[in-house]
Design an enzyme around this catalytic site. Structure first.
Site, PDB file in Angstrom:
ATOM      1  N   ASP A   1     -32.580  42.852   8.949  1.00 62.95           N
ATOM      2  CA  ASP A   1     -32.870  41.395   9.403  1.00 62.95           C
ATOM      3  C   ASP A   1     -33.816  41.527  10.464  1.00 62.95           C
ATOM      4  OD1 ASP A   1     -32.570  38.859   9.919  1.00 62.95           O
ATOM      5  OD2 ASP A   1     -30.785  38.857  11.063  1.00 62.95           O
TER       6      ASP A   1
HETATM    7  C1  SPV Z   1     -27.682  35.035  10.499  1.00 68.93           C
HETATM    8  O1  SPV Z   1     -26.703  34.832  10.170  1.00 68.93           O
HETATM    9  O2  SPV Z   1     -28.888  35.532  10.070  1.00 68.93           O
HETATM   10  C2  SPV Z   1     -27.647  34.640  11.959  1.00 68.93           C
HETATM   11  C3  SPV Z   1     -26.507  34.746  12.937  1.00 68.93           C
HETATM   12  O3  SPV Z   1     -28.908  34.482  12.669  1.00 68.93           O
HETATM   13  S1  SPV Z   1     -26.565  36.346  13.549  1.00 68.93           S
HETATM   14  O4  SPV Z   1     -26.508  37.334  12.525  1.00 68.93           O
HETATM   15  O5  SPV Z   1     -25.419  36.294  14.373  1.00 68.93           O
HETATM   16  O6  SPV Z   1     -27.686  36.656  14.483  1.00 68.93           O
HETATM   17 MG    MG Z   2     -30.398  35.135  11.359  1.00 69.38          MG
END
Ligand code: SPV
Ligand code: MG
Length: 322
Positions: free
Chosen positions: A73
Site C-alpha cells: 500500500d
Molecule cells: C485503508 O484501508 O487503506 C486505509 C486505512 O487507508 S489504514 O490501512 O488504516 O491506513
Molecule cells: Mg488506504
C-alpha cells in the site's frame, strides 16, 4: 449492467448524504472485489423480533485493494486500475460506497478521479493529508510525512468545483496523530479543510488505547456540530461502534477485515489439502459451489434464459412472448 443488484449511479450516490442528514449512523465494511462486495452487502445479523442488521456502506480500501493485487500500500496501485475495481464493486451492490483516495495525488489527477467516482455513483472519497506517495498509516516503520495543510486544502477546493452533484462528498483525512503530531494540529487542520470545502473529516490513529481519538472527537464536537466524522478503529477496536457514535462519529469503518479473514481462510484451506493429500476434508471449510452460483446471479440468469426461448425441435427455437 450487472447481473445482480443493479442500481443507477444517481440513485446510489445520494444515499450516504441522505443518511447522514437524517442523523443516522453509518457502519461500514471494507471490500476488495466484486465477490467480497456481494457477501458484505448481503450479510446480516438477525435479532428475533427486529429488522435484520446489515452494514450501511462499503469501504474500498487502498490497503486491501493493493494487497489483493499482491502489492504494498504505497500508491503503486494507481488511479485507472483502481477505477476498474471500483466499477466492479459498483456493479454488484446497492449500498453506498466510500472510496479511499490515498493522498489524491496531484490536484489535476484528483479532480479527474472525483469526476469519475461521481459518474460511477460513488458517494464519497477520502483523501489523506500526507505527502505523495504515502505509506500505510498502520506501519510503525514508515516515515509519515504530512502535507502542507493549505496545499492539501487547495486540492479539495479544486475538486469540489469540478463536481456536478451536491451529493458526492469529499472527506479530508487527518494524519496528524499517525505522524506523531498533536491533537491541536489535527483540530487546526480540520478547520482549514472544512473552510476550503471538505464535507467531513476522517480522523485516523494507530494507537491501541484510542484516547487520542476520543479526545479529538469530544473537542471537535464541542466546536462544530453536524460535520460528519469518520473513525477507523483498527488498532483501538476494543471500543464498540456504538460508543464511537455516541462520542460523535457519524461513520465507523472496519477497514481491512474481509481481506484479512480471506487471507487466513485461504492459508487454512491450503494446509488442510496438503495435509490430507485430497480436498475431501476441506469441503466443510468451503462454501458450496451452488451457493456461489446463486450469489453471483448464475441461477437467476439460467431462469431468464429458459424463459426467453421456446424449443421447437432440434436446434430450433422461437422467442417466447410475454
Ligand atoms: C485503508 O484501508 O487503506 C486505509 C486505512 O487507508 S489504514 O490501512 O488504516 O491506513
Ligand atoms: Mg488506504
Amino acid at each position: 449492467m450487472s447481473l445482480v443488484n443493479h442500481i443507477l449511479p444517481e440513485e446510489r450516490r445520494v444515499k450516504l448524504k441522505q443518511k447522514i442528514n437524517r442523523g443516522e449512523k453509518v457502519k461500514c465494511i471494507e471490500v476488495h472485489s466484486g465477490l467480497s462486495a456481494l457477501i458484505c452487502s448481503q450479510s446480516q445479523r438477525v435479532i428475533p423480533g427486529n429488522r435484520p442488521e446489515r452494514f450501511d456502506a462499503l469501504w474500498i480500501s487502498s490497503l486491501t485493494g493493493s494487497a489483493s493485487k499482491g502489492l504494498p500500500d504505497m500508491e503503486i496501485y494507481l488511479l485507472e486500475r483502481r477505477l476498474e475495481l471500483i466499477e466492479e464493486v459498483c456493479q454488484v451492490t446497492k449500498l453506498p460506497i466510500i472510496v479511499d483516495g490515498d493522498t489524491g495525488g496531484d490536484p489535476t489527477g484528483f479532480e479527474y478521479f472525483c469526476t469519475k467516482l461521481e459518474a460511477l455513483g460513488v458517494s464519497a472519497v477520502v483523501i489523506e493529508d500526507k505527502k505523495h506517495p504515502k505509506r500505510n498509516s498502520l506501519s510503525e516503520d514508515s516515515a509519515h510525512v504530512l502535507e502542507d495543510p493549505i496545499l492539501f486544502a487547495g486540492k479539495i477546493q479544486r475538486a469540489k468545483k469540478a463536481l456536478q452533484s451536491d451529493a458526492f462528498m469529499i472527506f479530508a483525512r487527518i494524519e496528524s496523530l499517525i505522524a506523531g503530531e498533536s491533537i491541536e494540529d489535527a483540530l487546526s487542520r480540520a478547520n482549514i479543510y472544512l473552510k476550503y470545502g471538505a464535507d467531513g473529516i476522517m480522523i485516523h490513529s494507530k494507537s491501541n488505547h484510542g484516547k487520542d481519538i476520543t479526545e479529538f472527537l469530544s473537542r471537535f464536537q464541542a466546536s462544530k456540530n453536524n460535520i460528519p466524522i469518520i473513525c477507523v478503529p483498527t488498532t483501538y477496536n476494543f471500543i464498540y461502534d456504538k460508543e464511537l457514535f455516541r462520542l460523535g462519529a457519524s461513520i465507523v469503518i472496519h477497514a481491512n477485515h474481509t481481506l484479512r479473514a480471506a487471507h487466513k481462510a485461504i492459508e487454512k484451506i491450503c494446509e488442510v489439502i496438503l495435509e490430507n493429500d485430497r480436498s475431501y476434508e476441506a469441503d466443510e471449510l468451503c462454501t458450496p459451489v451452488k451457493e456461489i452460483f446463486s450469489m453471483v446471479g448464475y441461477d437467476a440468469a439460467l431462469v431468464r434464459e429458459r424463459s426467453l426461448y421456446k424449443p421447437l425441435g432440434k436446434n430450433k427455437y422461437s422467442i417466447k412472448t410475454a
